[in-house]
Design an enzyme around this catalytic site. Structure first.
Site, PDB file in Angstrom:
ATOM      1  N   ARG A  81       0.829  -1.215   0.000  1.00 45.82           N
ATOM      2  CA  ARG A  81       0.000   0.000   0.000  1.00 45.82           C
ATOM      3  C   ARG A  81       0.859   1.259   0.000  1.00 45.82           C
ATOM      4  NH1 ARG A  81      -4.425  -0.210   4.334  1.00 45.82           N
ATOM      5  NH2 ARG A  81      -4.957   1.729   3.294  1.00 45.82           N
ATOM      6  N   HIS A 132      -7.273   8.138  10.871  1.00 45.92           N
ATOM      7  CA  HIS A 132      -6.734   6.772  10.914  1.00 45.92           C
ATOM      8  C   HIS A 132      -5.218   6.729  10.717  1.00 45.92           C
ATOM      9  CE1 HIS A 132     -11.018   5.162   9.827  1.00 45.92           C
ATOM     10  NE2 HIS A 132     -10.926   5.626  11.055  1.00 45.92           N
ATOM     11  N   CYS A 212      12.809  -1.447  15.075  1.00 46.86           N
ATOM     12  CA  CYS A 212      12.888  -0.102  15.651  1.00 46.86           C
ATOM     13  C   CYS A 212      14.355   0.339  15.759  1.00 46.86           C
ATOM     14  CB  CYS A 212      12.226  -0.097  17.022  1.00 46.86           C
ATOM     15  SG  CYS A 212      12.426   1.498  17.838  1.00 46.86           S
ATOM     16  N   CYS A 215      15.121   1.248  20.012  1.00 41.33           N
ATOM     17  CA  CYS A 215      15.330   0.183  21.013  1.00 41.33           C
ATOM     18  C   CYS A 215      16.009  -1.036  20.382  1.00 41.33           C
ATOM     19  CB  CYS A 215      14.008  -0.206  21.683  1.00 41.33           C
ATOM     20  SG  CYS A 215      12.866  -1.085  20.605  1.00 41.33           S
TER      21      CYS A 215
HETATM   22  N1  APR Z   1     -15.753   8.539  -6.173  1.00 44.00           N
HETATM   23  C1  APR Z   1     -16.585   8.604  -5.080  1.00 44.00           C
HETATM   24  N2  APR Z   1     -16.850   7.523  -4.307  1.00 44.00           N
HETATM   25  C2  APR Z   1     -16.274   6.364  -4.632  1.00 44.00           C
HETATM   26  C3  APR Z   1     -15.421   6.216  -5.751  1.00 44.00           C
HETATM   27  C4  APR Z   1     -15.169   7.382  -6.532  1.00 44.00           C
HETATM   28  N3  APR Z   1     -14.375   7.351  -7.614  1.00 44.00           N
HETATM   29  N4  APR Z   1     -15.003   4.933  -5.818  1.00 44.00           N
HETATM   30  C5  APR Z   1     -15.572   4.300  -4.773  1.00 44.00           C
HETATM   31  N5  APR Z   1     -16.332   5.161  -4.057  1.00 44.00           N
HETATM   32  C6  APR Z   1     -17.061   4.917  -2.816  1.00 44.00           C
HETATM   33  C7  APR Z   1     -17.629   3.531  -2.644  1.00 44.00           C
HETATM   34  O1  APR Z   1     -18.949   3.462  -3.204  1.00 44.00           O
HETATM   35  C8  APR Z   1     -17.660   3.402  -1.135  1.00 44.00           C
HETATM   36  O2  APR Z   1     -18.836   3.976  -0.600  1.00 44.00           O
HETATM   37  O3  APR Z   1     -16.082   5.050  -1.784  1.00 44.00           O
HETATM   38  C9  APR Z   1     -16.497   4.275  -0.679  1.00 44.00           C
HETATM   39  C10 APR Z   1     -15.303   3.518  -0.155  1.00 44.00           C
HETATM   40  O4  APR Z   1     -15.706   2.847   0.992  1.00 44.00           O
HETATM   41  P1  APR Z   1     -14.716   1.920   1.815  1.00 44.00           P
HETATM   42  O5  APR Z   1     -13.984   1.012   0.894  1.00 44.00           O
HETATM   43  O6  APR Z   1     -15.501   1.300   2.916  1.00 44.00           O
HETATM   44  O7  APR Z   1     -13.637   2.950   2.395  1.00 44.00           O
HETATM   45  P2  APR Z   1     -13.760   3.934   3.625  1.00 44.00           P
HETATM   46  O8  APR Z   1     -15.154   4.385   3.823  1.00 44.00           O
HETATM   47  O9  APR Z   1     -12.703   4.948   3.465  1.00 44.00           O
HETATM   48  O10 APR Z   1     -13.358   2.946   4.808  1.00 44.00           O
HETATM   49  C11 APR Z   1     -13.262   3.478   6.096  1.00 44.00           C
HETATM   50  O11 APR Z   1     -12.367   1.439   6.944  1.00 44.00           O
HETATM   51  O12 APR Z   1     -10.988  -0.332   6.411  1.00 44.00           O
HETATM   52  C12 APR Z   1     -11.114   0.819   7.169  1.00 44.00           C
HETATM   53  O13 APR Z   1      -9.451   2.172   8.078  1.00 44.00           O
HETATM   54  C13 APR Z   1     -10.031   1.786   6.862  1.00 44.00           C
HETATM   55  O14 APR Z   1     -10.171   4.175   6.617  1.00 44.00           O
HETATM   56  C14 APR Z   1     -10.773   2.969   6.255  1.00 44.00           C
HETATM   57  C15 APR Z   1     -12.157   2.823   6.858  1.00 44.00           C
END
Ligand code: APR
Length: 320
Positions: A81, A132, A212, A215
């Site tokens: 990532r 986060h 680390c 340490c």
């Molecule tokens: N433009 C707008 N929205 C989009 C696009 C785009 N190009 N592509 C995808 N999406 C939307 C999807 O429909 C979905 O609702 O973005 C959202 C992504 O959702 P998640 O994958 O659940 O990501 P997020 O909401 O950021 O997750 C929250 O969960 O896994 C943890 O810590 C991680 O920060 C993350 C948190």
């Protein structure tokens, strides 16, 4: 709720006008940002399509338990990532939000993204709350006694975590000696996609993982908030301070499934402070947990296209 589903950019003129009218009157605005904001930059989201890393649900790798059980696998996931995030660029939505922050002192972006893309625009850090954490802070596993943390953009963070470019074992001597060749191959787009289970993934020994430097005893870990962990205290305080300072005019909910708490809870908190809600998402099913309320907007489509158009009266044109 107003809803826009026009095929061009997902914006209908009436909704856009009412949104712009409200934005022009607003001085205190929040944006809750999620992985969809960075999707058009080329980074996968967590849920739905793209939420699988090899055979693993991305969410299942983001826990302290997963790290303790298999630090090599979890580091390979985060190294991938970090690598991906460094390959891509912020998109016009990141730039538009940065411009909004500079024009509107009462704007705060609450980002769930750890990819560092907002920070690569000139978004003022005091107006970007990293709920986060970030992939580019790493810290000692022994937080209590050692407590070391550092900003680290080295990719790969250790040679053993290099993304293979030709299917060779990245822990082999050959691969270790080939860091510069790998950089070249990277520029030519020849990285192997190790998120695909069909691409072989070498096993990395625990002693080859980042240790680390302070340490010299415990492993370093990515400075992100895993499931089951608390959000950074300072960030929580900053958001509380904003919420308690008075009325909130609007919260924009951009590219997030709004399923993860406490982040998602800020939508209702903002409503309680008078905010109207504007959702920008590809999927109309990803609505706020409390459902739609009168006065909400939903703009369906790609955040990279929609956000600059929504913010244009304040930030001017942001070119793609
Ligand atoms: N433009 C707008 N929205 C989009 C696009 C785009 N190009 N592509 C995808 N999406 C939307 C999807 O429909 C979905 O609702 O973005 C959202 C992504 O959702 P998640 O994958 O659940 O990501 P997020 O909401 O950021 O997750 C929250 O969960 O896994 C943890 O810590 C991680 O920060 C993350 C948190």
């Amino acid at each position: 709720m107003s809803s826009s589903t026009a095929p061009d950019a997902g914006i209908n003129a009436e909704d856009l006008a009412s949104f712009h009218e409200h934005l022009n009157k607003s001085t205190r605005v929040l944006a809750l940002l999620g992985a969809g904001l960075s999707a058009s930059s080329g980074l996968p989201t967590f849920r739905g399509a793209g939420g699988l890393w090899r055979t693993h649900d991305s969410v299942s790798l983001a826990t302290p338990e997963a790290f303790n059980a298999d630090p090599s696998l979890v580091w390979q996931f985060y190294s991938y990532r970090r690598h991906m995030a460094l390959q891509v660029q912020p998109n016009p939505a990141h730039y538009a939000l940065a411009k909004l922050a500079r024009k509107m002192p009462g704007f705060q972006a609450l980002s769930q993204n750890v990819d560092g893309l907002s920070q690569r625009t000139d978004h003022p850090p005091g107006q970007l709350q990293l709920l986060h954490g970030t992939l580019f802070e790493v810290r000692c596993m022994d937080r209590r006694r050692c407590g070391h943390s550092e900003t680290n953009f080295v990719d790969p963070i250790v040679p053993a975590l290099a993304i293979p470019t030709s299917g060779i074992d990245p822990t082999s001597d050959e691969a270790r000696q080939a860091v510069s060749a790998q950089l070249q191959a990277k520029q030519q787009g020849k990285d192997l996609d190790i998120s695909d289970v069909k691409v072989p993934l070498a096993s990395v020994k625990t002693h080859d993982l980042p240790v680390c430097p302070k340490c010299k005893q415990y492993l370093l870990r990515p400075g992100v908030v895993w499931f089951g962990e608390s959000l950074p205290e300072q960030v929580l305080d900053n958001v509380d301070e904003f919420m308690n300072a008075g009325r909130v005019d609007m919260i924009m909910v951009i590219g997030t499934s709004a399923k993860v708490y406490p982040a998602a809870g800020y939508i209702e908190d903002a409503r309680a402070k008078g905010a109207r809600v504007c959702v920008v998402n590809m999927d109309e099913n990803d609505k706020p947990a409390g459902g739609w309320k009168k006065g909400d907007w939903f703009f369906k489509g790609d955040a990279a296209t929609l956000v600059p158009r929504l913010l244009e009266p304040v930030v001017g044109r942001v070119e793609p």
